[in-house]
Design a protein around this motif. Sequence first.
Motif, mmCIF file in Angstrom:
data_model
loop_
_atom_site.group_PDB
_atom_site.id
_atom_site.type_symbol
_atom_site.label_atom_id
_atom_site.label_comp_id
_atom_site.label_asym_id
_atom_site.label_seq_id
_atom_site.Cartn_x
_atom_site.Cartn_y
_atom_site.Cartn_z
ATOM 1 N N MET A 147 15.220 46.153 -4.231
ATOM 2 C CA MET A 147 14.027 45.232 -4.281
ATOM 3 C C MET A 147 13.801 44.779 -2.876
ATOM 4 N N LEU A 148 13.049 44.468 -2.192
ATOM 5 C CA LEU A 148 12.478 43.793 -1.046
ATOM 6 C C LEU A 148 12.392 42.519 -1.336
ATOM 7 N N SER A 149 13.052 41.619 -0.379
ATOM 8 C CA SER A 149 12.918 40.169 -0.768
ATOM 9 C C SER A 149 11.710 39.372 -0.358
ATOM 10 N N SER A 150 10.803 40.008 0.534
ATOM 11 C CA SER A 150 9.825 39.428 1.251
ATOM 12 C C SER A 150 8.490 39.287 0.095
ATOM 13 N N HIS A 151 7.855 38.577 -0.012
ATOM 14 C CA HIS A 151 6.630 38.368 -0.788
ATOM 15 C C HIS A 151 5.737 39.384 -0.667
ATOM 16 N N ASP A 152 5.590 39.937 0.616
ATOM 17 C CA ASP A 152 4.496 41.047 1.057
ATOM 18 C C ASP A 152 5.187 42.265 0.823
ATOM 19 N N GLY A 153 6.383 42.444 0.132
ATOM 20 C CA GLY A 153 6.751 43.711 0.055
ATOM 21 C C GLY A 153 7.631 44.404 1.340
ATOM 22 N N LEU A 154 7.505 43.668 2.611
ATOM 23 C CA LEU A 154 8.168 44.302 3.625
ATOM 24 C C LEU A 154 9.372 43.526 3.934
ATOM 25 N N CYS A 155 10.183 44.191 4.621
ATOM 26 C CA CYS A 155 11.544 43.778 5.105
ATOM 27 C C CYS A 155 11.792 43.910 6.493
ATOM 28 N N ALA A 156 12.890 42.957 6.850
ATOM 29 C CA ALA A 156 13.040 42.751 8.387
ATOM 30 C C ALA A 156 14.100 43.912 8.801
ATOM 31 N N ILE A 157 14.403 44.252 9.832
ATOM 32 C CA ILE A 157 15.025 45.156 10.384
ATOM 33 C C ILE A 157 16.502 45.010 9.859
ATOM 34 N N GLY A 158 16.945 44.025 9.645
ATOM 35 C CA GLY A 158 18.453 43.618 9.233
ATOM 36 C C GLY A 158 18.657 43.872 8.064
ATOM 37 N N GLU A 159 17.462 43.710 7.201
ATOM 38 C CA GLU A 159 17.560 44.019 5.589
ATOM 39 C C GLU A 159 17.421 45.638 5.407
ATOM 40 N N LEU A 160 16.719 46.401 6.216
ATOM 41 C CA LEU A 160 16.511 47.598 6.043
ATOM 42 C C LEU A 160 17.780 48.297 6.433
ATOM 43 N N ALA A 161 18.359 47.764 7.452
ATOM 44 C CA ALA A 161 19.697 48.404 7.894
ATOM 45 C C ALA A 161 20.779 48.299 6.905
ATOM 46 N N GLU A 162 20.930 47.147 6.293
ATOM 47 C CA GLU A 162 21.716 46.945 5.362
ATOM 48 C C GLU A 162 21.613 47.690 4.087
ATOM 49 N N ARG A 163 20.425 47.892 3.570
ATOM 50 C CA ARG A 163 20.278 48.549 2.480
ATOM 51 C C ARG A 163 20.279 50.248 2.514
ATOM 52 N N ALA A 164 20.197 50.563 4.000
ATOM 53 C CA ALA A 164 20.301 52.015 4.302
ATOM 54 C C ALA A 164 21.688 52.425 4.667
ATOM 55 N N GLY A 165 22.865 51.197 4.892
ATOM 56 C CA GLY A 165 23.996 51.554 5.199
ATOM 57 C C GLY A 165 24.150 51.792 6.661
ATOM 58 N N VAL A 166 23.339 51.666 7.634
ATOM 59 C CA VAL A 166 23.503 51.806 9.034
ATOM 60 C C VAL A 166 23.230 50.539 9.901
ATOM 61 N N SER A 167 23.366 50.716 11.127
ATOM 62 C CA SER A 167 23.440 49.422 11.998
ATOM 63 C C SER A 167 22.026 49.084 12.301
ATOM 64 N N VAL A 168 21.804 47.820 12.877
ATOM 65 C CA VAL A 168 20.386 47.563 13.338
ATOM 66 C C VAL A 168 20.093 48.606 14.500
ATOM 67 N N ARG A 169 21.121 48.754 15.220
ATOM 68 C CA ARG A 169 20.834 49.546 16.430
ATOM 69 C C ARG A 169 20.272 50.853 16.040
ATOM 70 N N THR A 170 20.855 51.602 15.201
ATOM 71 C CA THR A 170 20.343 52.804 14.629
ATOM 72 C C THR A 170 18.944 52.765 14.141
ATOM 73 N N VAL A 171 18.466 51.690 13.527
ATOM 74 C CA VAL A 171 16.937 51.661 12.948
ATOM 75 C C VAL A 171 16.381 51.417 14.095
ATOM 76 N N ARG A 172 16.562 50.668 15.009
ATOM 77 C CA ARG A 172 15.574 50.329 16.106
ATOM 78 C C ARG A 172 15.550 51.590 16.904
#
Length: 320
Positions: free
Chosen positions: A1-26
């Motif tokens: 579940m995403l923490s933001s009220h608008d259903g969006l997440c920051a790059i760090g949260e996405l990286a954590e949920r996907a089990g990858v680094s922020v650098r990989t997402v970028r």
Amino acid sequence: MLSSHDGLCAIGELAERAGVSVRTVRFYSDRGLLPEASRSAGGHRRYGPEAVERLGMIRSLRGLDLPLPEVRRVLDELDGAGDGPAAGGALEGAVAGRLRALGYELAALRWREAALRLVQECPPAERAARLRLVGAVAAPPSTDSLARFWRAWLPPRMPARSVAAFLEAAVVRPPDDPGPEQVLAFARLHAFVSRPCGEGERGATQPRAHAVGGARAPAVLYAGLAEAYGLAGGELRRETAPAPGEALDGFVDAYARAYGAEDTPAFRRVLAGRLAADPRIDRYWELTAQVISAPGGRPEPTPGTAHDWLLTALSADVEA
């Protein structure tokens, strides 16, 4: 579940949920594979709830070692934006291409392994020479040098289809999983056909008995010889002694039709004499047999050994 009220997440949260680094997402975002939903007031990337699944798909495709352009085509097709022929076509094509590449890589590895064992197992005094010999052959090995040898040997103006059929029979292809002896034989074969013309058997010209006029006559001759060699190969596998029969009749008939002559006892005598005096390329066929035969097993027939069997049968028939 995403923490933001608008259903969006920051790059760090996405990286954590996907089990990858922020650098990989970028990295994937910058290449357009992982679109951003929006940017925050501070310019930070924001991603929608579908980004986690999309990032997982990207990782799965990359886990198959598919290159980024192929990943993009598959994702575009899944998004409905691709212009491929049918759903799943991009993925099927990408997987098929990767399988072909892996097959090539595995063949190269098996060849290198056998070549290394060949060098390791030979006497120390011979290792430098063996290294030079096998080092001249690509991994996996190419048959281009063999094809060039035979193209230069064949009569000019032969139809392309006849040339292709001849090369299919004469150009040996190493086994997918060769042994050291087969690597050595193929390396010697490559060296044999790559030497300058005029050196020993390598300089052998085309047999005088094959000197038939026009473009059609050589095609007729080699088509008939291929059939006769196939029959003689069966006799060799059965360890039958050379003797008159269907194989010899087909062999003589190939020459008779190419010459526009009839198969008579007189023609057979003349043909036997011509073939006995013609130049030979025995070394090529000896090495070919070593390449295609299982190590320690019975030698497989080649066009060269089939020709020898037929020539012996013809000589015996003429003498009789």
